[in-house]
Design an enzyme around this catalytic site. Structure first.
Site, PDB file in Angstrom:
ATOM      1  N   HIS A   2       1.075  -1.007   0.302  1.00  0.00           N
ATOM      2  CA  HIS A   2       0.524   0.481  -0.251  1.00  0.00           C
ATOM      3  C   HIS A   2       1.055   1.314   0.241  1.00  0.00           C
ATOM      4  O   HIS A   2       1.802   1.443  -0.019  1.00  0.00           O
ATOM      5  CB  HIS A   2      -1.157  -0.040   1.440  1.00  0.00           C
ATOM      6  N   CYS A  51       3.477  -5.465   6.860  1.00  0.00           N
ATOM      7  CA  CYS A  51       2.751  -4.398   5.786  1.00  0.00           C
ATOM      8  C   CYS A  51       3.828  -4.056   4.530  1.00  0.00           C
ATOM      9  O   CYS A  51       5.337  -3.880   5.233  1.00  0.00           O
ATOM     10  CB  CYS A  51       1.354  -3.924   5.228  1.00  0.00           C
TER      11      CYS A  51
END
Length: 310
Positions: A270, A286
């Site tokens: 992301h 992440c």
């Protein structure tokens, strides 16, 4: 490697004439909500033989086990995602898979959280001034990045890259803080990334299950109670209490959601509101990218693409 049809062509296959879509063996009424958050217990097949399941009104690729023409949600096939979820869900700010909301049903192209323009692919030499300048046409502002102040090693580049992975595969090297999009002829598009802190990292192979532009973020109640600053940011959204997509959302301008063995890994690629964190190990597991890089990768990667984290 399976090369998925383009979004417009796939849409024609899945919502067009009945002859374009094969419904595999299912007897009796479909379940309203089956395991994994799917809309029914059916498998759908397009003209290329690719299998799909339906979630929140959208068709997502399915590569799991099939018995008597029906999908099988096999907990034993999971990679221990439940344990991984328990360890990092609170820190990252998302509920475990069994509590996660279904894929958001906003009508938008490419499973986007917000409608965004289709961006042409530029395979020419990377012009940093343009690549990291303001991004026009977005529902929220994407300001320019002062790339000259950044470590040039972590800026977007096309490089030589030898791998056995097929073109279209994403390979993440957390130690080097690089993400590679494999290209033909021994080349790759390389991006600098921020990765998980010790104890919140993950490795293995997965697939891009869905993609969203300007996604919402749903921190758990424990995090909201622990962080007073979040209380003023969260509101009631369609899938629960969370931070709506936008310029201040920690997931940034784009997010790609990774699943393994039909289970959400809670691992995402992301954008970020903290571009200065690129090249460091600071996230809760992440892979974070500069928003301009996340937008570029998002436009090049299809749902169903393979992701390998070393």
């Amino acid at each position: 490697m399976f090369k998925p049809t383009t979004a417009p062509n796939r849409r024609k296959l899945l919502v067009g004439a009945a002859s374009s879509l094969a419904l595999m063996g299912l007897t009796g009424p479909a379940l309203a909500q089956t395991a994994g958050g799917y809309d029914d217990g059916r498998l759908y097949k397009d003209q290329n033989g690719q299998l799909y399941r339906k979630r929140a009104g959208q068709y997502v690729p399915y590569s799991g086990p099939v018995v008597n023409g029906r999908p099988v949600d096999d907990p034993s096939a999971a990679f221990d995602a439940d344990d991984y979820a328990r360890r990092r869900a609170e820190r990252y700010g998302e509920p475990p898979p069994q509590d996660a909301p279904a894929v958001e049903a906003r009508p938008a192209p490419k499973q986007a959280g917000y409608p965004v323009p289709e961006r042409p692919i530029d395979n020419g030499p990377v012009d940093y001034a343009r690549a990291y300048g303001p991004v026009e046409g977005e529902p929220f502002a994407v300001p320019p990045i002062p790339y000259k102040k950044f470590n040039q090693t972590f800026l977007r580049a096309e490089v030589d890259y030898r791998t056995n992975e097929a073109p279209g595969t994403i390979v993440v090297d957390p130690r080097a803080h690089f993400l590679y999009l494999v290209l033909p002829n021994g080349r790759a598009r390389r991006y600098g990334v921020g990765v998980g802190k010790q104890g919140f990292s993950w490795s293995g192979a997965a697939t891009v299950n869905s993609k969203q532009a300007w996604p919402d973020w749903y921190p758990p109640k424990e995090m909201i109670e622990r962080r007073p600053d979040l209380k003023g940011q969260v509101s009631k959204l369609q899938s629960g209490v969370g931070v709506p997509g936008g310029s201040g959302n920690p997931l940034g301008a784009r997010a790609m959601y990774l699943w393994q063995n039909n289970k959400d890994t809670l691992f995402r690629i992301h954008g970020t509101t903290e571009p200065q964190s690129i090249g460091k190990s600071v996230s809760s597991g992440c892979i974070r990218m500069i928003n301009q890089d996340a937008i570029d990768l998002f436009s090049r990667v299809n749902v169903g693409a393979k992701v390998v984290v070393l």
